[in-house]
Design a protein around this motif. Structure first.
Motif, PDB file in Angstrom:
ATOM      1  N   MET A  78       0.850  -1.204   0.000  1.00  0.00           N
ATOM      2  CA  MET A  78       0.000   0.000   0.000  1.00  0.00           C
ATOM      3  C   MET A  78       0.877   1.242   0.000  1.00  0.00           C
ATOM      4  SD  MET A  78      -2.952   1.557   0.154  1.00  0.00           S
ATOM      5  CE  MET A  78      -4.378   0.705   0.817  1.00  0.00           C
ATOM      6  N   ALA A  89      -5.566   4.786   6.984  1.00  0.00           N
ATOM      7  CA  ALA A  89      -5.415   3.711   6.006  1.00  0.00           C
ATOM      8  C   ALA A  89      -4.052   3.043   6.164  1.00  0.00           C
ATOM      9  CB  ALA A  89      -5.551   4.273   4.586  1.00  0.00           C
ATOM     10  N   SER A 140      -3.617  -0.832   7.180  1.00  0.00           N
ATOM     11  CA  SER A 140      -2.922  -1.749   6.265  1.00  0.00           C
ATOM     12  C   SER A 140      -1.792  -2.459   7.007  1.00  0.00           C
ATOM     13  CB  SER A 140      -2.337  -0.983   5.066  1.00  0.00           C
ATOM     14  OG  SER A 140      -3.344  -0.262   4.409  1.00  0.00           O
ATOM     15  N   VAL A 148       3.787  -0.806   3.998  1.00  0.00           N
ATOM     16  CA  VAL A 148       3.119   0.474   3.723  1.00  0.00           C
ATOM     17  C   VAL A 148       4.146   1.605   3.626  1.00  0.00           C
ATOM     18  CG1 VAL A 148       1.328   2.092   4.497  1.00  0.00           C
ATOM     19  CG2 VAL A 148       1.199  -0.302   5.195  1.00  0.00           C
ATOM     20  N   ALA A 194      -8.668   0.706   3.196  1.00  0.00           N
ATOM     21  CA  ALA A 194      -7.568  -0.238   3.437  1.00  0.00           C
ATOM     22  C   ALA A 194      -8.113  -1.654   3.622  1.00  0.00           C
ATOM     23  CB  ALA A 194      -6.779   0.191   4.671  1.00  0.00           C
TER      24      ALA A 194
END
Ligand SMILES: Cc1cc2nc3c(=O)[nH]c(=O)nc-3n(C[C@H](O)[C@H](O)[C@H](O)COP(=O)(O)OP(=O)(O)OC[C@H]3O[C@@H](n4cnc5c(N)ncnc54)[C@H](O)[C@@H]3O)c2cc1C
Length: 463
Positions: A6, A18, A22, A29, A329
């Protein structure tokens, strides 16, 4: 080239939530933000600074005590911009520190750079140093937020004419202030400065302000503003704003003009999409830079690219942005969530506060549902007497057939906290009988719920 599960573009409330969600799902991320410090508009120019300013003003001015000691009461006689800014910096530093720590704990990486899509699976990054790099992603979230709308004919100069971001850079308190825009931001700043005894004129081209709020609440709020000397000009468009050496002059379409030391132009915001390279991936934005998404999943027209927060438009709140980020997410990584609750609250941190959840009386009437209203004034509560509160009220709207609570609306001290009782009852399907049958702490302002419930119940009769 580095690759992440992500990539989040923008570290405001939606991006932050988010990213952490995640990471909690075990994904890699990266958060990219072009700002010098993490946190977005919410931490640096929007929610937190304006709320900190408000709290400082209310404390130093002794606003909450004026019901007892009179309008001339002040805790600190000469309040300077330095007094206000000191607390602001401390609060912002703390917010950033907590955010950095949260990212660290959850192994979320972050990077200062401007991101631009180069394909549906990659962004190029431009660092402040001019250095360029690229990262690949399985999923991306566009959480780039908005900036103040600055029409070309408004002479923004940070001397006489300011936008809402620039208001935090004032080097002294204005002797007089004109605020253009009767939305949440304009109303908040207008009433905060008025609480400092700065003469304020609020201008809104439409015939009313805060048009999504129950009319009775807005009418009471306007009455309170006028009662303390604020001038409110509704229903006339702004023809011209001129910045002069010693003052600014706003001329209205109806011929009137208003002179003040400073003008705050707070009429709308625009999405930060211009440099994102959206055309490269085929995502479209409207004239105000807003991206449309699937309202359930927050996917854009490109399925692995999500968008959340202010860049998708209504309701443009930090609170709702966070939730959108979390939902996006979860969807990206195949987590199924229950359907979202029916309603969410709005908090307007004006002086006094307004908060609202569910349907306004106008909306209920339009829907054709038979209803009854219960009202409680804060001055009817013992807590209100103790606090010296002589304004503020709570309004509850109930359906006559199901007895369910449809809307709760508050103007007055503590409204943004108190509203959550109404929110819980609405979203759990509660009825007027909840308020009548339950015991509330005494003395509290929350007791107003019981009083308003009884007020409605007396007219509705028993079930
Ligand atoms: C004065 C004011 C008061 C407010 N008060 C409240 C309130 O009381 N309660 C409430 O709920 N909401 C409030 N809001 C609204 C709230 O601040 C926003 O809803 C919220 O900040 C939106 O979050 P976001 O996730 O869209 O990101 P934002 O907070 O808008 O942050 C976006 C980030 O993206 C970054 N960015 C932009 N483009 C790029 C790019 N190309 N590459 C990398 N980074 C990029 C920016 O640097 C920024 O840091 C207020 C707003 C303002 C202006």
């Amino acid at each position: 080239m580095q690759e992440f599960d992500m990539v989040v573009i923008g570290s405001g409330p939606s991006g932050r939530r988010a990213a952490v969600q995640s990471a909690k799902l075990g994904k890699t991320v990266l958060v990219i933000d072009k700002g010098r410090r993490l946190g977005g508009v919410s931490v640096h120019t929007g929610t937190i600074p304006s709320k900190t300013l408000r709290e400082t003003v209310l404390n130093l001015s002794g606003w909450r005590e004026r019901g007892f000691y009179g309008r001339g009461y002040r805790v600190k006689q000469d309040i300077s911009i330095g007094d206000l800014v000191q607390r602001l910096h401390k609060t912002l530093d703390h917010e950033v520190e907590v955010l950095q720590h949260q990212f660290m704990r959850n192994t979320v990486k972050s990077l200062q750079a401007e991101a631009r899509f180069i394909s549906p699976n990659a962004v190029s990054l431009l660092a402040e140093s001019g250095e360029r790099s690229e990262v690949r992603f399985a999923n991306a979230l566009i959480s780039v937020g908005t900036r103040p709308h600055r029409p070309e004919n408004v002479p923004f100069d940070k001397r006489r004419v300011f936008d809402s971001d620039e208001m935090l850079e004032l080097d002294h308190l204005p002797r007089t202030l004109t605020v253009i825009g009767g939305g949440v931001i304009g109303v908040e700043y207008a009433t905060i400065f008025s609480a400092l005894d700065v003469p304020v004129t609020l201008i809104e081209p439409r015939n009313s302000i805060l048009d999504f709020v129950d009319r009775e609440i807005v009418d009471d709020f306007i009455h309170q503003m006028r009662d303390r000397g604020m001038i409110i000009r509704l229903g006339s468009a702004v023809k011209e704003i001129a910045s002069k050496p010693d003052w600014a002059e706003v001329t209205l379409a109806d011929g009137r003009s208003i002179r003040s030391e400073i003008v705050l132009y707070a009429a709308g915001r625009t999405g930060n999409v211009a440099s994102l390279g959206l055309d490269t991936v085929g995502i479209e934005a409207d004239a105000r830079g807003r991206i449309s998404v699937d309202p359930q999943t927050f996917q854009t027209s490109v399925p692995n690219i999500y968008a959340a927060g202010d860049v998708i438009g209504f309701p443009s709140l930090a609170s709702t942005s966070m939730e959108q980020g979390r939902v996006a997410a979860c969807h990206a990584f195949g987590v199924t969530l229950p359907p979202p609750p029916e309603t969410f609250p709005y908090g307007i941190y004006a002086v006094p506060e307004i908060s609202t959840v569910g349907q306004s009386e106008e909306q209920v009437r339009e829907s054709g549902v038979a209803y009854e209203v219960g009202v409680a004034r804060f001055r009817e509560t013992s807590r209100g007497h103790i606090m010296g509160v002589n304004t503020g009220f709570l309004k509850l709207i109930f359906a006559l057939d199901t007895r369910r609570l449809l809307g709760a609306h508050i103007v007055g001290e503590g409204a943004t906290e108190l509203i959550h009782i109404g929110q819980a009852v609405i979203n759990l399907g509660g009825t007027v009988d909840f308020f009548v049958n339950n015991t509330f702490n005494y003395p509290t302002l929350a007791e107003a719920y019981k009083i308003a419930g009884l007020d409605a119940w007396n007219r509705m009769g028993q079930s």
